[in-house]
Enzyme design. Structure first.
Site, PDB file in Angstrom:
ATOM      1  N   ARG A  18       0.840  -1.192   0.000  1.00 50.23           N
ATOM      2  CA  ARG A  18       0.000   0.000   0.000  1.00 50.23           C
ATOM      3  C   ARG A  18       0.879   1.248   0.000  1.00 50.23           C
ATOM      4  O   ARG A  18       1.001   1.920  -1.015  1.00 50.23           O
ATOM      5  CB  ARG A  18      -0.975  -0.021   1.194  1.00 50.23           C
ATOM      6  N   ASP A  19       1.570   1.529   1.097  1.00 49.85           N
ATOM      7  CA  ASP A  19       2.478   2.680   1.106  1.00 49.85           C
ATOM      8  C   ASP A  19       3.577   2.493   0.067  1.00 49.85           C
ATOM      9  O   ASP A  19       4.028   3.445  -0.580  1.00 49.85           O
ATOM     10  CB  ASP A  19       3.086   2.863   2.498  1.00 49.85           C
ATOM     11  N   HIS A  22       3.528   4.102  -3.506  1.00 47.33           N
ATOM     12  CA  HIS A  22       4.042   5.448  -3.800  1.00 47.33           C
ATOM     13  C   HIS A  22       5.447   5.400  -4.395  1.00 47.33           C
ATOM     14  O   HIS A  22       5.799   6.220  -5.243  1.00 47.33           O
ATOM     15  CB  HIS A  22       4.075   6.289  -2.525  1.00 47.33           C
ATOM     16  N   SER A 172       3.318  10.782   8.769  1.00 50.57           N
ATOM     17  CA  SER A 172       3.321  10.775   7.304  1.00 50.57           C
ATOM     18  C   SER A 172       4.478  11.564   6.711  1.00 50.57           C
ATOM     19  O   SER A 172       4.913  11.283   5.591  1.00 50.57           O
ATOM     20  CB  SER A 172       2.006  11.362   6.773  1.00 50.57           C
ATOM     21  N   HIS A 201       2.975   4.470  12.795  1.00 48.38           N
ATOM     22  CA  HIS A 201       3.284   4.401  11.363  1.00 48.38           C
ATOM     23  C   HIS A 201       4.397   5.409  11.131  1.00 48.38           C
ATOM     24  O   HIS A 201       4.169   6.624  11.134  1.00 48.38           O
ATOM     25  CB  HIS A 201       2.050   4.749  10.530  1.00 48.38           C
ATOM     26  N   HIS A 203       7.853   7.026   9.074  1.00 47.73           N
ATOM     27  CA  HIS A 203       8.588   7.192   7.820  1.00 47.73           C
ATOM     28  C   HIS A 203      10.035   7.509   8.162  1.00 47.73           C
ATOM     29  O   HIS A 203      10.353   8.013   9.232  1.00 47.73           O
ATOM     30  CB  HIS A 203       7.959   8.268   6.938  1.00 47.73           C
ATOM     31  N   TYR A 292       4.335  15.955   3.586  1.00 47.04           N
ATOM     32  CA  TYR A 292       3.710  14.657   3.304  1.00 47.04           C
ATOM     33  C   TYR A 292       4.610  13.847   2.371  1.00 47.04           C
ATOM     34  O   TYR A 292       4.967  14.302   1.280  1.00 47.04           O
ATOM     35  CB  TYR A 292       2.362  14.921   2.648  1.00 47.04           C
TER      36      TYR A 292
END
Length: 343
Positions: A18-19, A22, A172, A201, A203, A292
């Site tokens: 999913r992520d 990108h 995010s 979550h 990054h 983002y």
């Protein structure tokens, strides 16, 4: 929340499918989805998230068209998953109740309902529908760095009141450090019920994805998002195989085979990357400016088109406090920068 990863089992939520969309402009082939999902399932992750990078129905002009539909990807994953919970993500206003119901009919049993960190109320209907379907539901408060811990906790409380089983601190922009993660989870503890799970979550834009996930678990986060080789927006998510290796060294409980995850990361995922998922000047700028992470590829395209530095665009996006859903403004920012230079 009373949670001890040395005695209680972590819930490992993979986001590669999913992520990770990108990172390759939503171009996973269905054969790749099957291969990745099978490898993850066999390696023992608890849940595998599958959809367009921007969630169900995200394949649009604004976010980028996918190589396949969500249904093609979900069907491919469902074909091979035997143990993990098939999961998806829905952003209210992009995905609708109809997409959620269709995903459920195809075997999806867990959903993360994602809103901007100040807009939990727009997820009320979708969380309720998911609960009515009997799904496991997480509230996903995106760009969690943008508001103070106590304000974020009030948004988490709303998601809990709507029926979320778990509420995430969702970094995010990859802009939080360890203190920021701990402060937000401690704020959650002051308002959420003990039985409501917490999640992280992360990054990796500031190279803190794993560190933030470690301290989150120590602060009570049961659910840990991660992806193979960090496959995700910007510099990627917390690399799954790295987090599990670190968790093993701490003696934490989980169900994953670290060697199998290493193999999948190096043999399956890295060859798919058309742009390396790593910390570099562009992705570091995301974390530095608090932008983002999925803006990266859009900003790089605009920079190439207009002959300016990607970092200038990203920093200005941060100055303007742009959030997910405002991808169409990236071109405007680029044009404004050109105009300012001309003057």
């Amino acid at each position: 929340m009373t949670f001890d990863p040395t005695s209680d089992r972590l819930y490992i939520q993979d986001v590669t499918l999913r992520d990770g969309m990108h990172a390759i402009l939503h171009m996973y082939g269905t054969d790749s989805v099957r291969t990745i999902a099978k490898a993850l399932d066999e390696a023992g992750v608890d849940a595998i998230e599958v959809s367009h990078g921007d969630g169900l129905n995200g394949s649009t002009f604004n976010y980028g068209f996918g190589a396949h539909t969500d249904w093609d990807w979900i069907e491919a994953a469902a074909d091979v998953i035997k143990n993990a919970v098939l999961t998806t993500l829905l952003v209210p206003g992009i995905g609708t109740a109809e997409e959620l119901k269709r995903a459920y009919s195809m075997g999806v049993r867990s959903v993360r309902v994602a809103t901007h960190c100040t807009e939990a109320d727009v997820g009320k209907q979708h969380i309720g529908i998911a609960r009515d379907l009997g799904m496991d539901v997480s509230g996903f408060l995106m760009m969690s760095h943008m508001i103070e811990p106590e304000a974020l906790a009030q948004q988490a409380l709303l998601m809990e009141s709507y029926g979320a089983h778990c509420v995430y601190v969702t970094d995010s922009g990859g802009a939080l450090d360890m203190d920021g993660v701990i402060a937000r989870l401690q704020a959650y503890d002051r308002v959420l019920k003990p039985e409501t799970q917490r999640g992280i979550h992360a990054h990796h834009n500031l190279s803190l994805g794993v560190a933030n996930s470690i301290v989150a678990a120590q602060a009570g986060a049961v659910r840990i998002d991660a992806s193979l080789a960090g496959m995700g927006a910007g510099a990627g998510n917390a690399p799954l195989e790295v987090f599990i290796a670190a968790a093993n060294r701490k003696g934490w409980k989980h169900g994953c085979d670290v060697m199998a995850l290493m193999d999948a990361a190096d043999d399956i995922i890295r060859p798919l990357q058309d742009r390396p998922v790593r910390v570099d000047r562009e992705t570091l700028s995301l974390g530095y400016a608090g932008v983002y992470s999925s803006f990266l590829r859009h900003a790089e395209k605009a920079a190439e088109q207009y002959g300016i530095d990607t970092r200038e665009i990203l920093v200005e996006l941060g100055n303007r406090r742009m959030v997910g859903g405002q991808e169409d403004m990236i071109i405007d920012v680029a044009l404004d920068l050109i105009k300012a230079k001309a003057n």
